[in-house]
Design a protein around this motif. Structure first.
Motif, PDB file in Angstrom:
ATOM      1  N   SER A 153     104.932  31.825 -25.745  1.00  0.00           N
ATOM      2  CA  SER A 153     104.498  31.173 -26.982  1.00  0.00           C
ATOM      3  C   SER A 153     102.984  31.026 -27.062  1.00  0.00           C
ATOM      4  O   SER A 153     102.444  30.821 -28.144  1.00  0.00           O
ATOM      5  N   VAL A 217     109.614  25.134 -28.013  1.00  0.00           N
ATOM      6  CA  VAL A 217     108.281  25.587 -28.407  1.00  0.00           C
ATOM      7  C   VAL A 217     107.797  24.740 -29.578  1.00  0.00           C
ATOM      8  O   VAL A 217     108.556  24.509 -30.526  1.00  0.00           O
ATOM      9  N   ARG A 221     103.801  27.047 -33.045  1.00  0.00           N
ATOM     10  CA  ARG A 221     103.727  28.272 -32.247  1.00  0.00           C
ATOM     11  C   ARG A 221     104.976  29.144 -32.406  1.00  0.00           C
ATOM     12  O   ARG A 221     105.036  30.245 -31.843  1.00  0.00           O
ATOM     13  N   MET A 222     105.935  28.692 -33.181  1.00  0.00           N
ATOM     14  CA  MET A 222     107.168  29.468 -33.327  1.00  0.00           C
ATOM     15  C   MET A 222     106.974  30.807 -34.032  1.00  0.00           C
ATOM     16  O   MET A 222     107.539  31.821 -33.592  1.00  0.00           O
ATOM     17  N   SER A 225     105.750  33.292 -31.636  1.00  0.00           N
ATOM     18  CA  SER A 225     106.744  33.548 -30.602  1.00  0.00           C
ATOM     19  C   SER A 225     107.796  34.541 -31.079  1.00  0.00           C
ATOM     20  O   SER A 225     108.206  35.443 -30.343  1.00  0.00           O
TER      21      SER A 225
END
Length: 326
Positions: A153, A217, A221-222, A225
């Motif tokens: 991430s 996460v 930040r997803m 990712s």
């Protein structure tokens, strides 16, 4: 990373209640009002500092729960995701946030031809996973499993893992996204290939399993990712997804002071969890370029026999495919 509190295998395969009815019950209950109050974030630590805190919290979690009693194989995934069993020979799987190997072992056992790559943010956790796999005494499991430490991430995946068609394009746009992380067992793919000739690199995987990992996460930040997952999948490859759903019993147990964001909570041990609705998952994956194949709530009643209580568990089940022409 994993924290779902698994139930007996057979309890994963039915729709025990309707999610819309649960939603109505929860939203009409005054004791749950704190979950719906607008969240105003306060000044927080830097992204790097927060990432380090998250990693440390999960390391401590797995250290505390390193005994065999905590380990439960997720055999139900083979029924939820039959692709893992019936895929072609030498298919490659990347397991994200592998934890103690509870997902890895059933897959290695069920598919004798699959090559498995597994990452976690904790070296100690990876060592425990390898220890559990090695305890099976099956040499083929050990030879087909390759682990590496990575917080995907924040740091992205190592460049040897990238899908060949995506490698040059992605590196040109995000030169700092692919790290030089090395796989274990002396496998060093970082400088041994070009994107045109990848005989010694992985060059992409056929499947990514994202099982109770994305919820750990931070929300901001997803998107990155999920995009990282897109870049390591071969065209036509799939993400197999399972995670906490909105209004799961675990969410409703959190007290007001545990909220750290919208539908996002921090446990007392420092590990975090986000609770997904279908639209959030759909937007994340479709926004990253995936095609949605399956997406639904899994609603299961779990009985705590010791306390005599019935608990309503909610998970999100999904399958997403990278277009073949990517």
């Amino acid at each position: 990373m994993s924290y779902e509190g698994e139930e007996a295998e057979a309890e994963y395969f039915s729709k025990d209640f309707d999610w819309e009815e649960l939603k109505a019950d929860v939203e009409s209950n005054p004791s749950f009002n704190h979950h719906f109050i607008p969240f105003h974030s306060s000044p927080s630590q830097s992204s790097l500092s927060q990432s380090q805190s998250d990693v440390q919290a999960w390391k401590q979690f797995h250290t505390r729960h390193s005994s065999g009693k905590f380990f439960k194989e997720r055999r139900y995934l083979l029924k939820e995701f039959p692709e893992l069993v019936c895929c072609g020979p030498n298919s490659k799987l990347l397991e994200l946030g592998c934890g103690n190997g509870s997902t890895l072992l059933p897959i290695l056992r069920a598919n004798k031809d699959m090559i498995v790559y597994a990452c976690d943010c904790s070296d100690e956790t990876l060592e425990k996973a390898k220890e559990i796999i090695s305890a099976t005494k099956d040499i083929s499991y050990i030879h087909r499993l390759h682990t590496f430490c990575c917080d995907f991430s924040t740091n992205g995946f190592p460049n040897w893992l990238a899908c060949n068609p995506c490698q040059d394009k992605f590196l040109q746009k995000h030169s700092n996204c692919f790290s030089d992380v090395k796989a274990d067992k002396g496998l060093d793919f970082t400088n041994s290939h070009s994107s045109q000739d990848c005989d010694t690199c992985v060059g992409g995987v056929d499947f990514v399993t994202l099982i109770f990992t994305l919820s750990a996460v931070p929300l901001e930040r997803m998107p990155r990712s999920v995009k990282e997952c897109f870049t390591v999948l071969k065209p036509g490859g799939m993400v197999l997804f399972r995670d906490y759903g909105l209004y799961d019993m675990t969410m409703l147990r959190f007290e007001p002071e545990k909220r750290v964001g919208f539908r996002e909570y921090m446990r007392s041990d420092g590990t975090r969890s986000y609770f997904f609705c279908l639209d959030t998952i759909r937007n994340l994956f479709v926004g990253a370029g995936f095609t949605e194949l399956e997406l639904d709530y899994c609603c299961v009643k779990s009985v705590n026999r010791r306390k005599g209580k019935s608990m309503r568990r909610v998970w999100v089940h999904g399958k997403f495919q990278k277009p073949a022409c990517s």
